[in-house]
Design a protein around this motif. Structure first.
Motif, PDB file in Angstrom:
ATOM      1  N   LEU A   1       0.822  -1.211   0.000  1.00 41.52           N
ATOM      2  CA  LEU A   1       0.000   0.000   0.000  1.00 41.52           C
ATOM      3  C   LEU A   1       0.856   1.260   0.000  1.00 41.52           C
ATOM      4  CD1 LEU A   1      -3.150  -0.628   2.208  1.00 41.52           C
ATOM      5  CD2 LEU A   1      -3.036   0.075  -0.173  1.00 41.52           C
TER       6      LEU A   1
ATOM      7  N   VAL B   1       1.384   1.914  -3.433  1.00 45.85           N
ATOM      8  CA  VAL B   1       0.148   2.330  -4.090  1.00 45.85           C
ATOM      9  C   VAL B   1      -0.169   3.794  -3.772  1.00 45.85           C
ATOM     10  CG1 VAL B   1      -2.364   2.036  -3.959  1.00 45.85           C
ATOM     11  CG2 VAL B   1      -0.892   0.051  -4.315  1.00 45.85           C
ATOM     12  N   PHE B   2       0.051   4.187  -2.514  1.00 49.83           N
ATOM     13  CA  PHE B   2      -0.262   5.563  -2.114  1.00 49.83           C
ATOM     14  C   PHE B   2       0.513   6.582  -2.952  1.00 49.83           C
ATOM     15  CE2 PHE B   2      -1.401   4.128   2.467  1.00 49.83           C
ATOM     16  CZ  PHE B   2      -2.681   3.819   2.052  1.00 49.83           C
TER      17      PHE B   2
ATOM     18  N   PHE C   1      -0.990   8.489  -5.763  1.00 54.17           N
ATOM     19  CA  PHE C   1      -2.005   9.526  -5.543  1.00 54.17           C
ATOM     20  C   PHE C   1      -1.394  10.835  -5.065  1.00 54.17           C
ATOM     21  CE2 PHE C   1      -4.151   5.496  -5.450  1.00 54.17           C
ATOM     22  CZ  PHE C   1      -5.294   5.747  -6.188  1.00 54.17           C
ATOM     23  N   ARG C   2      -0.094  11.013  -5.307  1.00 56.37           N
ATOM     24  CA  ARG C   2       0.560  12.248  -4.879  1.00 56.37           C
ATOM     25  C   ARG C   2       0.523  13.272  -5.988  1.00 56.37           C
ATOM     26  NH1 ARG C   2       5.679  12.587  -3.010  1.00 56.37           N
ATOM     27  NH2 ARG C   2       4.843  14.403  -1.979  1.00 56.37           N
TER      28      ARG C   2
ATOM     29  N   ARG D   1       0.533  20.030  -3.501  1.00 52.20           N
ATOM     30  CA  ARG D   1       1.989  20.228  -3.458  1.00 52.20           C
ATOM     31  C   ARG D   1       2.346  21.618  -2.936  1.00 52.20           C
ATOM     32  NH1 ARG D   1       3.862  16.738  -8.829  1.00 52.20           N
ATOM     33  NH2 ARG D   1       2.571  14.949  -8.278  1.00 52.20           N
TER      34      ARG D   1
ATOM     35  N   THR E   1       3.305  18.900   1.782  1.00 54.93           N
ATOM     36  CA  THR E   1       3.050  17.813   2.722  1.00 54.93           C
ATOM     37  C   THR E   1       2.986  16.501   1.954  1.00 54.93           C
ATOM     38  OG1 THR E   1       0.692  18.050   2.427  1.00 54.93           O
ATOM     39  CG2 THR E   1       1.705  19.293   4.230  1.00 54.93           C
ATOM     40  N   ASP E   2       2.782  15.425   2.705  1.00 57.55           N
ATOM     41  CA  ASP E   2       2.723  14.103   2.092  1.00 57.55           C
ATOM     42  C   ASP E   2       1.271  13.665   1.918  1.00 57.55           C
ATOM     43  OD1 ASP E   2       3.859  11.943   0.940  1.00 57.55           O
ATOM     44  OD2 ASP E   2       4.172  10.844   2.811  1.00 57.55           O
ATOM     45  N   ARG E   3       0.394  14.644   1.698  1.00 58.65           N
ATOM     46  CA  ARG E   3      -1.013  14.292   1.547  1.00 58.65           C
ATOM     47  C   ARG E   3      -1.263  13.630   0.193  1.00 58.65           C
ATOM     48  NH1 ARG E   3      -1.946  19.889   3.261  1.00 58.65           N
ATOM     49  NH2 ARG E   3      -1.822  19.875   5.526  1.00 58.65           N
ATOM     50  N   LEU E   4      -2.337  12.824   0.171  1.00 58.00           N
ATOM     51  CA  LEU E   4      -2.727  12.145  -1.066  1.00 58.00           C
ATOM     52  C   LEU E   4      -3.938  12.854  -1.655  1.00 58.00           C
ATOM     53  CD1 LEU E   4      -2.602   8.416   0.183  1.00 58.00           C
ATOM     54  CD2 LEU E   4      -0.705   9.863  -0.603  1.00 58.00           C
ATOM     55  N   PHE E   5      -3.945  12.972  -2.976  1.00 60.15           N
ATOM     56  CA  PHE E   5      -5.073  13.584  -3.675  1.00 60.15           C
ATOM     57  C   PHE E   5      -5.976  12.449  -4.155  1.00 60.15           C
ATOM     58  CE2 PHE E   5      -6.848  15.235  -7.773  1.00 60.15           C
ATOM     59  CZ  PHE E   5      -7.643  16.227  -7.230  1.00 60.15           C
TER      60      PHE E   5
ATOM     61  N   ASN F   1     -11.657   6.509  -4.779  1.00 58.93           N
ATOM     62  CA  ASN F   1     -10.275   6.088  -4.495  1.00 58.93           C
ATOM     63  C   ASN F   1     -10.132   5.707  -3.029  1.00 58.93           C
ATOM     64  OD1 ASN F   1      -8.818   8.803  -6.485  1.00 58.93           O
ATOM     65  ND2 ASN F   1      -9.447   6.759  -7.128  1.00 58.93           N
TER      66      ASN F   1
ATOM     67  N   LEU G   1      -8.904   2.223  -1.549  1.00 64.16           N
ATOM     68  CA  LEU G   1      -7.681   2.131  -0.755  1.00 64.16           C
ATOM     69  C   LEU G   1      -7.984   1.609   0.647  1.00 64.16           C
ATOM     70  CD1 LEU G   1      -5.936   5.458  -1.881  1.00 64.16           C
ATOM     71  CD2 LEU G   1      -5.341   3.125  -2.564  1.00 64.16           C
TER      72      LEU G   1
ATOM     73  N   ARG H   1      -1.540  10.863   4.465  1.00 63.48           N
ATOM     74  CA  ARG H   1      -1.142   9.498   4.097  1.00 63.48           C
ATOM     75  C   ARG H   1      -1.513   8.549   5.238  1.00 63.48           C
ATOM     76  NH1 ARG H   1       3.182   6.623   1.040  1.00 63.48           N
ATOM     77  NH2 ARG H   1       3.337   8.474  -0.257  1.00 63.48           N
ATOM     78  N   PRO H   2      -2.388   7.573   4.974  1.00 59.05           N
ATOM     79  CA  PRO H   2      -2.859   6.735   6.079  1.00 59.05           C
ATOM     80  C   PRO H   2      -1.775   5.813   6.622  1.00 59.05           C
ATOM     81  CG  PRO H   2      -4.311   6.575   4.158  1.00 59.05           C
ATOM     82  CD  PRO H   2      -3.047   7.245   3.702  1.00 59.05           C
TER      83      PRO H   2
END
Lengths: 285, 566
Positions: free
Chosen positions: A277, A280-281, A284-285, B28, B187-191, B196, B200, B367-368
């Motif tokens: 995962l 996979v993550f 999505f960046r 970003r 940051t390390d956030r996900l879009f 989705n 996930l 990011r989980p």
């Protein structure tokens, strides 16, 4: 481990079929086939739906998934995709396979998961007391059709051959030696295999008796080439009053699991999820 | 601070592409965004929009007020041009006078795209205009355009030109940075979209099998999973119909895979017998219902919360089930993962109710953290150590140990008929009653574990607003907008709708003089369920009948009105 015996496949579940039912013959042969193939009961999964025929899965010792009417193919295909090490055999009646589950039958042939579909075809709805099934003869007088069935019977063999079903055969519940050979071939076939097993209904159909089938059935001989789709279709569409028994058609289309990579070898235990995962993550960046 | 930016045009013009580019650029830039899609059920033409709420803080509710309109077609300009806020900006593809647009920028997006060498670059032009007006640093979008179009030098080239021309036009017009947001460290956030996030979350919850039939707005879940199968390890089967899908899920779960399906109300209606099968054979399954307005085909691409009762009552006979409803896209990840754990722990169907707003919406999530999947089935070794095995052994909590077929010498038999502990069909009364009692004990087990709801601010003197799902963040923001000077309410947000906890243990619920339910449906949803299970019907229901999401402004006004009724 010792080879499995017929005794391994016997259980004590009380049987609820009518005396003289064709299903008894199929049950006996199925047990023999599994022993012949050297399969221990815990490696076998029998799937079925609702009706008289589907009760078969309770009457022998094996894993059993007795699901919904007509939906047995769906559950069976998924179980096989997940547990590829199981031998999966599906038992349906003509109502479940061709009526309620007709759409699933069509798509099982397309999808080609390595399961064996045995249809107990007695041309009648037994458990609901004698109504027409999709294979009841036109004009036959049965429950709900007191003036005779108006609709044409389905020709499931021709349908299956026309859809390039990987293995198409027909047998008769009362010809144990023939059925045993056909079932063994079907189970061995590495892809979706379909066997229509004719059987009399002793309670609701006075026409299609053991004697009737004995008189009208004939065995395909070496002159029939089961790899010739056109020839197979001609046999299935003959309409000459004779009923063919044997392997009508087969091809070597690879089974779905053989050509699709699901990302982990065993879907029951897919390791390294957190690491997978994390990769996979990043998408999505 | 937040800026509401609407990119509108005909289906197929690339609004979604532009929104993706801007959304990722915002990520970003260390900012936040909540995107929602207003789309028609067609592939080309019509008037659609992607609306981006761009902010320096997390947002998860749609707003009406549009600060910047980017219109790619004349019909969309006519539809939405007049509604742009005072002081707002309009970017269009047609001359100002044709459409009567007072706040239009003095250049046309289509001409910039044409000048770049390809009219299809209008989505890149739109993204560049949006990024410029928000004051985002150029390199962010440069990189994103390279990532998206870099595979083809020709395509990359025209898109680079489109970026440059759009930026030039913005600078010449003095509009660059007009609504600049303060950028922060990346940051390390996900879009991600809601679809989705569900996919996930499913993977994080150990899902290795999905079967589904495409249906808006659920399809994005199977699309996402199908693109991740090789990396994540998951089988995605497109079933011939929803009936096959749910029965496949049952077969896959029985065989040992954590399994799911996803559909919308109409497709789920076809699955109801399968749900009953899951109940009878005590089979784990996760069922996502991405809600849209009904009855029947309804509004296929629009949003609703009308399927609560459908999920609750689907399937004949009584058996345990859990219904979860995430409020946000981030929570959709968490609750979907949790759904898999609960489904297997109790061997029951667990529903996740989302909706079009959430499914098609996009946002940034942290990011989980994902831990190893903890299974609740017997391992091969555990099964092998048992002297005998019965799939439906009677237990105090109604949950029998679940072995997987083929993993030990023990047989695993399941039956949609009433059955004995071994899983074989029976008719006798004592076994029928005992097996039913076992399932009822499980109902009690699941009920006893219902989590307490989130309630703010615990002042029992105030009227109470109850909400669930994606409506909750809109209610929360509306209540904030009403402010300290305006009317005040307590707010109770439910994320588990079945079994409901005992809300009478919550002072704000027990003691409130006035109970208001906000629910995106035509009624007969949670209102009746509160009356039935908590013996308290709402005094007022704020409902929504048009398939469009609640907005902050709308709920602020409607809640203010409620207060005057009080």
């Amino acid at each position: 481990m010792a080879d499995p015996t017929l005794q391994d496949y016997k259980n004590d579940v009380p049987n609820a079929w009518c005396p003289g039912c064709g299903n008894f013959g199929i049950l006996q042969v199925l047990q023999k086939a599994l022993v012949t193939l050297g399969l221990p009961p815990e490696r076998v999964l029998l799937c079925s739906g609702i009706g008289q025929a589907p009760k078969i899965v309770h009457y022998l010792n094996a894993n059993a998934f007795d699901g919904l009417h007509g939906r047995e193919l769906s559950s069976a295909q998924a179980a096989k995709l997940v547990a590829d090490d199981l031998t999966v055999i599906v038992h349906s009646g003509d109502g479940g396979a061709y009526g309620e589950g007709g759409n699933h039958f069509l798509h099982a042939m397309r999808r080609n998961v390595d399961v064996t579909h045995v249809v107990h075809d007695n041309h009648i709805y037994g458990l609901t007391k004698g109504q027409a099934s999709p294979t009841t003869d036109q004009g036959q007088k049965v429950a709900v059709h007191p003036d005779g069935v108006a609709a044409l019977p389905m020709n499931p063999l021709a349908l299956a051959i026309s859809q390039s079903c990987p293995f198409v055969a027909q047998s008769l519940s009362s010809q144990g030696d023939h059925l045993l050979d056909i079932l063994c071939q079907a189970i061995r076939h590495p892809g979706f295999s379909y066997v229509n097993v004719l059987q009399p209904c002793v309670s609701w159909d006075p026409i299609h008796t053991y004697a009737y089938y004995q008189k009208h059935c004939y065995r395909l001989d070496a002159s029939h080439d089961p790899t010739d789709q056109g020839a197979a279709l001609r046999v299935a569409l003959a309409h000459d009053g004779r009923i063919p028994l044997g392997v009508l058609y087969h091809n070597d289309r690879p089974a779905l699991r053989a050509i699709t990579e699901p990302g982990c070898a065993d879907l029951r235990d897919c390791p390294d999820r957190p690491a997978r995962l994390a990769r996979v993550f990043d998408r999505f960046r | 601070m937040d800026i509401n930016l609407r990119i509108t045009g005909a289906a197929g013009q690339g609004m979604q592409t532009a929104a993706d580019l801007v959304g990722k650029a915002l990520a970003r830039a260390g900012l936040h965004v909540f995107i929602h899609q207003d789309i028609e059920s067609r592939i080309r033409g019509g008037v659609n929009f992607s609306q981006l709420r761009c902010a320096d803080h997390p947002v998860s509710a749609p707003r009406d007020r549009v600060d910047v309109l980017i219109s790619l077609s004349e019909p969309s300009l006519r539809a939405y041009g007049p509604a742009v806020a005072e002081g707002g900006l309009v970017f269009s593809t047609v001359p100002v006078e044709t459409a009567g647009c007072p706040r239009c920028a003095p250049f046309f997006l289509s001409e910039l795209a044409k000048a770049a060498g390809n009219e299809k670059t209008v989505s890149t032009v739109a993204a560049a205009v949006a990024a410029s007006v928000l004051g985002l640093p150029d390199p962010l979008l440069d990189t994103l355009v390279e990532e998206r179009f870099g595979a083809s030098e020709k395509l990359a080239d025209v898109n680079r030109r489109a970026l440059a021309l759009a930026r030039g036009a913005m600078n010449d017009a003095g509009l660059a940075g007009r609504f600049a947001l303060p950028t922060a460290p990346a940051t390390d956030r996900l879009f991600v979209s809601g679809a989705n996030a569900v996919a996930l979350g499913a993977l994080a919850g150990g899902c290795t099998f999905m079967a589904a039939y495409p249906m808006s707005p659920a399809t994005g879940i199977m699309t996402t999973l199908s693109e991740l199968t090789h990396e994540a390890g998951c089988w995605v089967e497109q079933a011939e119909d929803e009936i096959a899908a749910i029965n496949m899920v049952a077969g896959a779960s029985y065989a040992g895979a954590r399994s799911m399906t996803a559909t919308s109300g109409g497709g789920f209606a076809l699955m109801t017998e399968g749900v009953s099968l899951l109940g009878m054979i005590e089979c784990p399954a996760v069922i996502v219902i991405a809600q849209r307005p009904g009855p029947a085909t309804g509004l296929p691409t629009r949003t609703a919360q009308g399927d609560l009762r459908l999920a609750l009552h689907a399937g004949h006979g009584r058996f345990a089930r859990v219904i979860l409803a995430p409020r946000t896209i981030a929570e959709a990840f968490d609750l979907t993962a949790r759904a898999f754990d609960l489904a297997e722990r109790w061997q029951i169907p667990v529903f996740v109710l989302t909706d079009q707003l959430l499914q098609d919406g996009q946002t940034l999530i942290d990011r989980p953290e994902v831990g190893p999947v903890v299974r609740h089935v017997l391992t091969a070794a555990e099964a092998a150590a048992l002297p005998a095995y019965e799939r439906y052994a009677y237990t105090d909590d109604g949950v029998s140990p679940m072995a997987l077929p083929g993993t030990s010498r023990h047989l695993v038999c399941v039956d949609s008929d009433e059955h004995d502990p071994r899983g074989h069909l029976i008719e006798d009364a004592p076994t029928s009653r005992a097996m039913c009692e076992k399932r009822l004990r499980k109902v009690a087990t699941v009920e006893a574990a219902a989590p307490a709801p989130e309630c703010t601010p615990h002042d029992p003197a105030l009227p109470l607003v109850v909400s669930w799902g994606s409506t909750s963040p809109v209610v929360a923001e509306a209540l904030t907008a009403l402010g300290t000077g305006g009317p005040r309410f307590n707010h109770l947000q439910l994320t588990q709708l079945w079994p409901l906890p005992d809300l009478r243990a919550v002072p704000a619920f027990r003691d409130c003089a006035r109970l208001i339910l906000v629910e995106h449906c035509a009624g007969d949803g949670l209102d009746g369920l509160l009356a039935q299970t908590q013996l308290r019907a709402p005094d007022r229901c704020i409902l929504k009948l048009d398939g469009r999401p609640f907005t902050v402004e709308e709920l602020t006004a409607r809640l203010a009105e409620e207060d005057s009724h009080g």
